[in-house]
Design an enzyme around this catalytic site. Structure first.
Site, PDB file in Angstrom:
ATOM      1  N   SER A  78       3.501  -2.867  10.738  1.00 18.37           N
ATOM      2  CA  SER A  78       4.776  -2.775   9.771  1.00 18.37           C
ATOM      3  C   SER A  78       5.384  -3.777   9.737  1.00 18.37           C
ATOM      4  O   SER A  78       6.383  -4.533  11.261  1.00 18.37           O
ATOM      5  CB  SER A  78       4.955  -2.801  12.036  1.00 18.37           C
ATOM      6  OG  SER A  78       4.886  -0.690  11.974  1.00 18.37           O
ATOM      7  N   ASN A  80       0.660  -1.382  -0.042  1.00 20.64           N
ATOM      8  CA  ASN A  80      -0.353   0.227   0.073  1.00 20.64           C
ATOM      9  C   ASN A  80       1.086   1.381  -0.430  1.00 20.64           C
ATOM     10  O   ASN A  80       1.012   1.599   1.261  1.00 20.64           O
ATOM     11  CB  ASN A  80      -1.076   0.198   0.687  1.00 20.64           C
ATOM     12  CG  ASN A  80      -1.644   1.364   1.649  1.00 20.64           C
ATOM     13  OD1 ASN A  80      -1.682   2.094   0.886  1.00 20.64           O
ATOM     14  ND2 ASN A  80      -2.518   1.609   2.561  1.00 20.64           N
ATOM     15  N   TRP A  81       0.788   1.861  -1.247  1.00 18.44           N
ATOM     16  CA  TRP A  81       1.781   3.024  -1.139  1.00 18.44           C
ATOM     17  C   TRP A  81       1.245   4.181  -0.501  1.00 18.44           C
ATOM     18  O   TRP A  81       2.669   5.977  -0.453  1.00 18.44           O
ATOM     19  CB  TRP A  81       2.353   3.167  -2.906  1.00 18.44           C
ATOM     20  CG  TRP A  81       3.333   2.538  -3.270  1.00 18.44           C
ATOM     21  CD1 TRP A  81       4.237   1.624  -2.583  1.00 18.44           C
ATOM     22  CD2 TRP A  81       3.587   2.603  -4.337  1.00 18.44           C
ATOM     23  NE1 TRP A  81       5.086   0.938  -2.963  1.00 18.44           N
ATOM     24  CE2 TRP A  81       4.902   1.897  -4.879  1.00 18.44           C
ATOM     25  CE3 TRP A  81       3.339   3.094  -5.602  1.00 18.44           C
ATOM     26  CZ2 TRP A  81       5.409   0.647  -5.695  1.00 18.44           C
ATOM     27  CZ3 TRP A  81       4.370   2.877  -7.100  1.00 18.44           C
ATOM     28  CH2 TRP A  81       5.116   1.956  -6.949  1.00 18.44           C
ATOM     29  N   GLY A 122       2.786  -0.995   4.376  1.00 22.24           N
ATOM     30  CA  GLY A 122       2.928   0.120   3.860  1.00 22.24           C
ATOM     31  C   GLY A 122       4.257   0.614   3.724  1.00 22.24           C
ATOM     32  O   GLY A 122       4.984   0.259   2.781  1.00 22.24           O
ATOM     33  N   GLY A 123       4.625   0.810   4.618  1.00 16.93           N
ATOM     34  CA  GLY A 123       6.449   1.350   4.794  1.00 16.93           C
ATOM     35  C   GLY A 123       7.269   0.403   3.676  1.00 16.93           C
ATOM     36  O   GLY A 123       8.227   0.640   2.802  1.00 16.93           O
ATOM     37  N   GLU A 167      -5.855  -5.145  10.332  1.00 21.90           N
ATOM     38  CA  GLU A 167      -4.681  -4.098  11.041  1.00 21.90           C
ATOM     39  C   GLU A 167      -4.454  -3.132  12.593  1.00 21.90           C
ATOM     40  O   GLU A 167      -5.423  -2.391  12.281  1.00 21.90           O
ATOM     41  CB  GLU A 167      -4.737  -2.974  10.229  1.00 21.90           C
ATOM     42  CG  GLU A 167      -4.303  -3.646   8.289  1.00 21.90           C
ATOM     43  CD  GLU A 167      -3.687  -2.981   7.600  1.00 21.90           C
ATOM     44  OE1 GLU A 167      -2.396  -2.636   6.932  1.00 21.90           O
ATOM     45  OE2 GLU A 167      -4.368  -1.709   7.145  1.00 21.90           O
ATOM     46  N   HIS A 225      -9.929   0.741   5.201  1.00 25.88           N
ATOM     47  CA  HIS A 225      -7.922   1.200   5.488  1.00 25.88           C
ATOM     48  C   HIS A 225      -8.162   2.593   6.941  1.00 25.88           C
ATOM     49  O   HIS A 225      -9.227   3.406   6.874  1.00 25.88           O
ATOM     50  CB  HIS A 225      -6.975   1.804   4.352  1.00 25.88           C
ATOM     51  CG  HIS A 225      -5.632   2.258   5.054  1.00 25.88           C
ATOM     52  ND1 HIS A 225      -5.384   2.926   5.830  1.00 25.88           N
ATOM     53  CD2 HIS A 225      -4.762   0.702   4.895  1.00 25.88           C
ATOM     54  CE1 HIS A 225      -3.320   2.655   6.745  1.00 25.88           C
ATOM     55  NE2 HIS A 225      -3.904   1.402   5.641  1.00 25.88           N
TER      56      HIS A 225
END
Ligand code: PGA
Length: 248
Positions: free
Chosen positions: A211, A8-9, A232-233, A165, A93
């Site tokens: 994470s 997920n950018w 994500g990151g 999440e 989200h």
């Protein structure tokens, strides 16, 4: 179940960065034993889908509006996402829920809209730190699942994935332990079994997000009810995303 590894950018990267990233990812993706997806900003869906064409990489959107078309300035429909080359969309989200006040009722409408447009959908659910500390995780997940999956049929569930999440784990570096994540995933599967039946529940991919990194992905994926990740990151770097894809 083949693991689903989805990036997920969020609101990051440019069109040219997307082109380079997805072209390289497409080359490595074909020898991976995983279903790979990237949810990218609207502006780069078409470019990313073109770069991913013929590969094992799917491109998706990060949200959609619940109406199929009309006077909704600034919004995007499922049909427009599909037209741009998306095959899936994230729905609900936690950043949409918190920053843009999306409710479970609205998320339910968005899920219906996604399925009406023949997109796959990843429904995101999860509890806050306060709820986690208060021991309310199961109650929160049960309510989110009940409201968000209202009137979703077993047939539509063939195109559904759930992403658990925990909000306290997103972007914080505090990954849920494999035990905590597994317990939450098991519980979600039980809720889905009760409402939609055993066959739906057994084949439903339940992804973990929060994470996820190359260092913790392998351990998490060993758990029986963790069927992949929403990342994500670590999905912003080709190196770390690729490591996670090959972590099992
Ligand atoms: P993170 O984000 O991997 O950076 O924690 C996950 C997500 O928001 O889907």
């Amino acid at each position: 179940m083949t693991p689903h590894i989805i990036g997920n950018w969020k609101m990051n990267k440019t069109i040219s960065e997307a082109k380079t990233f997805v072209s390289s990812l497409a080359l490595t993706a074909n020898n991976a034993s995983a279903q790979i997806g990237l949810a990218v900003p609207f502006t780069m869906i078409a470019t990313a889908a073109e770069a991913a064409r013929g590969s094992a990489v799917s491109i998706g959107g990060q949200t959609l509006y619940e109406e199929p078309s009309g006077a909704f300035t600034g919004e995007i429909s499922g049909a427009l996402l599909k037209d741009a080359g998306a095959s899936f969309v994230l729905v609900g989200h936690s950043e949409r829920r918190t920053l843009f006040h999306e409710t479970d009722e609205q998320i339910n409408k968005k899920l219906h809209a996604a399925f009406d447009s023949e997109l796959k959908a990843i429904l995101c659910i999860g509890e806050t730190l306060e709820q986690h500390r208060a021991g309310a995780t199961h109650a929160v997940l049960e309510e989110q699942l009940r409201k968000c999956l209202l009137k979703i049929s077993p047939e539509q569930c063939m195109r559904l994935m759930i992403a658990y999440e925990p909000i306290w784990a997103i972007g914080t570096g505090n990954t849920a332990t494999p035990e905590i994540a597994q317990a939450a995933h098991r519980f979600c599967r039980e809720v889905v079994t009760a409402s939609l039946g055993e066959i739906v529940a057994a084949t439903l991919p339940i992804l973990y997000g929060g994470s996820v990194k190359p260092e913790n992905a392998g351990e998490l994926l060993k758990e029986p009810d963790i069927n992949g990740f929403l990342i994500g990151g670590a999905a912003l770097s080709l190196e770390s995303f690729t490591k996670i894809i090959h972590c099992h």
